[in-house]
Design a protein around this motif. Structure first.
Motif, PDB file in Angstrom:
ATOM      1  N   GLU A 188    -170.023  44.099 -66.133  1.00 12.53           N
ATOM      2  CA  GLU A 188    -169.089  45.211 -66.097  1.00 12.53           C
ATOM      3  C   GLU A 188    -168.197  45.199 -67.331  1.00 12.53           C
ATOM      4  OE1 GLU A 188    -166.849  45.076 -62.557  1.00 12.53           O
ATOM      5  OE2 GLU A 188    -168.567  45.353 -61.215  1.00 12.53           O
ATOM      6  N   VAL A 189    -167.818  46.387 -67.771  1.00 11.16           N
ATOM      7  CA  VAL A 189    -166.912  46.496 -68.908  1.00 11.16           C
ATOM      8  C   VAL A 189    -165.519  46.057 -68.462  1.00 11.16           C
ATOM      9  CG1 VAL A 189    -165.876  48.079 -70.578  1.00 11.16           C
ATOM     10  CG2 VAL A 189    -168.252  48.402 -69.828  1.00 11.16           C
ATOM     11  N   PRO A 190    -164.859  45.186 -69.228  1.00 13.05           N
ATOM     12  CA  PRO A 190    -163.548  44.710 -68.795  1.00 13.05           C
ATOM     13  C   PRO A 190    -162.533  45.840 -68.720  1.00 13.05           C
ATOM     14  CG  PRO A 190    -164.022  44.049 -71.063  1.00 13.05           C
ATOM     15  CD  PRO A 190    -165.293  44.603 -70.498  1.00 13.05           C
ATOM     16  N   ALA A 191    -161.550  45.673 -67.830  1.00 12.82           N
ATOM     17  CA  ALA A 191    -160.531  46.703 -67.646  1.00 12.82           C
ATOM     18  C   ALA A 191    -159.652  46.815 -68.884  1.00 12.82           C
ATOM     19  CB  ALA A 191    -159.681  46.352 -66.428  1.00 12.82           C
ATOM     20  N   THR A 192    -158.995  47.963 -69.032  1.00 15.33           N
ATOM     21  CA  THR A 192    -158.075  48.173 -70.152  1.00 15.33           C
ATOM     22  C   THR A 192    -156.925  47.185 -70.059  1.00 15.33           C
ATOM     23  OG1 THR A 192    -158.626  50.533 -70.164  1.00 15.33           O
ATOM     24  CG2 THR A 192    -156.609  49.862 -71.298  1.00 15.33           C
ATOM     25  N   VAL A 193    -156.593  46.587 -71.196  1.00 16.28           N
ATOM     26  CA  VAL A 193    -155.505  45.618 -71.252  1.00 16.28           C
ATOM     27  C   VAL A 193    -154.302  46.300 -71.885  1.00 16.28           C
ATOM     28  CG1 VAL A 193    -154.738  43.388 -72.114  1.00 16.28           C
ATOM     29  CG2 VAL A 193    -157.127  43.706 -71.445  1.00 16.28           C
ATOM     30  N   PHE A 194    -153.194  46.344 -71.155  1.00 15.28           N
ATOM     31  CA  PHE A 194    -151.985  46.997 -71.638  1.00 15.28           C
ATOM     32  C   PHE A 194    -151.032  45.962 -72.226  1.00 15.28           C
ATOM     33  CE2 PHE A 194    -153.683  49.705 -68.287  1.00 15.28           C
ATOM     34  CZ  PHE A 194    -153.706  50.946 -68.918  1.00 15.28           C
ATOM     35  N   HIS A 195    -150.246  46.414 -73.191  1.00 21.45           N
ATOM     36  CA  HIS A 195    -149.345  45.505 -73.897  1.00 21.45           C
ATOM     37  C   HIS A 195    -148.006  45.376 -73.181  1.00 21.45           C
ATOM     38  CE1 HIS A 195    -147.115  43.468 -76.976  1.00 21.45           C
ATOM     39  NE2 HIS A 195    -146.306  44.499 -77.156  1.00 21.45           N
ATOM     40  N   THR A 196    -147.570  44.146 -72.971  1.00 18.42           N
ATOM     41  CA  THR A 196    -146.276  43.873 -72.358  1.00 18.42           C
ATOM     42  C   THR A 196    -145.209  43.817 -73.443  1.00 18.42           C
ATOM     43  OG1 THR A 196    -147.271  42.624 -70.545  1.00 18.42           O
ATOM     44  CG2 THR A 196    -144.940  42.251 -70.981  1.00 18.42           C
ATOM     45  N   VAL A 197    -144.218  44.707 -73.331  1.00 19.97           N
ATOM     46  CA  VAL A 197    -143.154  44.776 -74.335  1.00 19.97           C
ATOM     47  C   VAL A 197    -142.098  43.714 -74.057  1.00 19.97           C
ATOM     48  CG1 VAL A 197    -141.409  46.268 -75.391  1.00 19.97           C
ATOM     49  CG2 VAL A 197    -143.583  47.242 -74.593  1.00 19.97           C
ATOM     50  N   LEU A 198    -141.606  43.673 -72.820  1.00 17.38           N
ATOM     51  CA  LEU A 198    -140.608  42.697 -72.395  1.00 17.38           C
ATOM     52  C   LEU A 198    -140.928  42.267 -70.972  1.00 17.38           C
ATOM     53  CD1 LEU A 198    -137.367  44.472 -73.686  1.00 17.38           C
ATOM     54  CD2 LEU A 198    -138.460  42.482 -74.719  1.00 17.38           C
ATOM     55  N   THR A 199    -140.295  41.187 -70.521  1.00 11.61           N
ATOM     56  CA  THR A 199    -140.497  40.707 -69.154  1.00 11.61           C
ATOM     57  C   THR A 199    -139.154  40.634 -68.437  1.00 11.61           C
ATOM     58  OG1 THR A 199    -140.202  38.353 -69.661  1.00 11.61           O
ATOM     59  CG2 THR A 199    -142.407  39.288 -69.995  1.00 11.61           C
TER      60      THR A 199
END
Length: 454
Positions: A161-172
């Motif tokens: 399966e194609v991996p899911a979209t990875v979103f960028h974490t700006v802050l935590t």
């Protein structure tokens, strides 16, 4: 055939469909609902975990902190896919977690103990429809995630399966200093947040470059909110706006403040519970209930004769409707819950006995049967109302006690008993009366006083 008779027939048919063992459920368009009996921990086995605040006894722990910790633990438990878990505050420092059907106890305990992760995630370029779709599922972010090579397949292996979209974490959540619900000048509700000084500059730079784009607030990879950046946010302070009610704004503020657990928790008890005892007790309870129901029906028929037959039929309708509600709501059935249901079976006959005794008194005073029937129901109603209301108040107190002090056993008993009481009032007042009028209208011999024990 009157309206009441038609309504009762519809309810009976609907109840039979709901309780049918092979019920397929409802699967129409957006409605995808299975209708089945939800069994509690003692009936199907699972895991019971008792968590306690890992702080000195003299340390002050607020109710808000424990409630926020409970909410975070519940979110983590729901991610396990457990059906009808129980997560509730037990006392001032403990949280009780019950997970029916869980087999991998080590993974479940590890998941509960983990610290929740709060992230501010870059959603630039996404449309509102795409964001709404993402709110229904966990997302993948690059925070704490190492890049992995693209999956490949061997000659005899299926295509990966194609991996899911990875979103960028700006802050935590570690960068957040405070979050408070507030009210704007137009009367709407919002959440004011403030970042610590070390993160304020980074947040200002990001918002300056992404005006008009969305920034998602994510807790444990699930989206809480995705506000649009309307202007550059400098000074480390921002306002999250939306169509919030005061309750939603307060809830979001609490989740933001306590993105990680507000108090450290330790496991003081972790016990795998087997269903053997519960199933054995359930069988015996059901046998006792069937025997008791049979004796009650026999007494009603022999003592009250024709009204007793109709009351017994109403009692069977009561059992059908009550169990249907248990499946529809759904009510998690535990052994105490089954006990409450069986107890309500006996109580369901009380109203009929009051009505029939009143009818006999009116018949002995020389009134006609139809008049005696109406007067019997009318004069018995105050006693039925007051006794059932008293039971409902007691059930409410028991349910509150169970919710406040973590006594889930008491909650199950109170819930099933209260549902049974409400349904029994309907079957005694409406169903039994309708059946009596139906018999009197259709069967002439039923007007003889002998059929009523006179």
């Amino acid at each position: 055939m009157g309206r009441r008779t038609v309504v009762i027939l519809i309810l009976i048919l609907a109840g039979l469909w709901v309780v049918w063992p092979d019920n397929p459920g409802v699967h129409l368009g957006p409605i995808d609902r299975s209708i089945e009996v939800v069994r509690g921990l003692d009936l199907q086995g699972g895991l019971r975990v008792l968590l306690e605040a890992d702080l000195p006894e003299e340390a002050e722990i607020t109710t808000e902190q424990m409630q926020a910790a409970r909410d975070i633990v519940e979110n983590r438990v729901n991610a396990l896919g457990v059906t009808e878990p129980v997560v509730q505050v037990a006392g001032a420092r403990r949280i009780l977690v019950e997970l029916p059907g869980v087999e991998d106890t080590e993974q479940a305990v590890a998941t509960i103990r983990e610290t929740a992760l709060l992230e501010f995630v870059d959603f630039s370029g996404l449309t509102p429809l795409e964001i709404e779709t993402l709110k229904l599922q966990p997302i993948t972010t690059d925070y704490g995630r190492s890049a992995a090579p693209a999956p490949t397949a061997g000659p005899d292996e299926p295509t990966p399966e194609v991996p899911a979209t990875v979103f960028h974490t700006v802050l935590t959540g570690a960068d957040l200093e405070s979050a408070v619900a507030s009210q704007d000048t137009l009367g709407g509700f919002a959440v004011d947040i403030r970042f610590n000084p070390s993160s304020a500059d980074a947040f200002a730079a990001y918002t300056r470059e992404h005006v008009g784009q969305s920034l998602a607030i994510v807790l444990d990879k699930m989206i809480l909110s995705a506000p649009t950046i309307s202007e550059p946010i400098t000074g480390g302070e921002a306002r999250i706006t939306g169509n919030f009610t005061i309750e939603e704004a307060n809830q979001l503020a609490v989740q933001l403040r306590y993105g990680s657990l507000p108090v450290p928790l330790k496991v003081v008890e972790s016990k795998a519970v087997g269903p053997t005892l519960g199933q054995d007790s359930l069988q015996k309870s059901l046998q006792a209930g069937i025997i008791g129901l049979g004796i009650v029906i026999l007494f009603m028929v022999l003592y009250y004769r024709l009204p007793g037959v109709l009351a017994s039929l109403a009692l069977l309708i009561y059992a059908l409707l009550t169990f249907s509600l248990f499946k529809l709501i759904p009510v998690t059935l535990t052994l105490p819950g089954v006990a409450g249901f069986i107890l309500s079976l006996g109580m369901a006959v009380d109203a009929n006995i009051l009505i029939f005794e009143r009818m006999r008194e009116e018949l002995r005073d020389g009134r006609e049967l139809r008049q005696a029937t109406d007067l019997g129901f009318k004069r018995a109603w105050p006693s039925i109302r007051d006794s059932n209301l008293s039971t409902l108040i007691t059930c409410g107190i028991l349910y509150w006690f169970g919710s406040t002090y973590g006594a889930s056993i008491v909650k199950g008993f109170a819930l099933t008993l209260s549902i049974g009481v409400v349904v029994s009032m309907f079957t005694a007042i409406v169903v039994t009366r309708t059946l009596l009028h139906l018999v009197l209208d259709r069967l002439k011999f039923a007007e003889h006083p002998t059929w009523y024990g006179i």
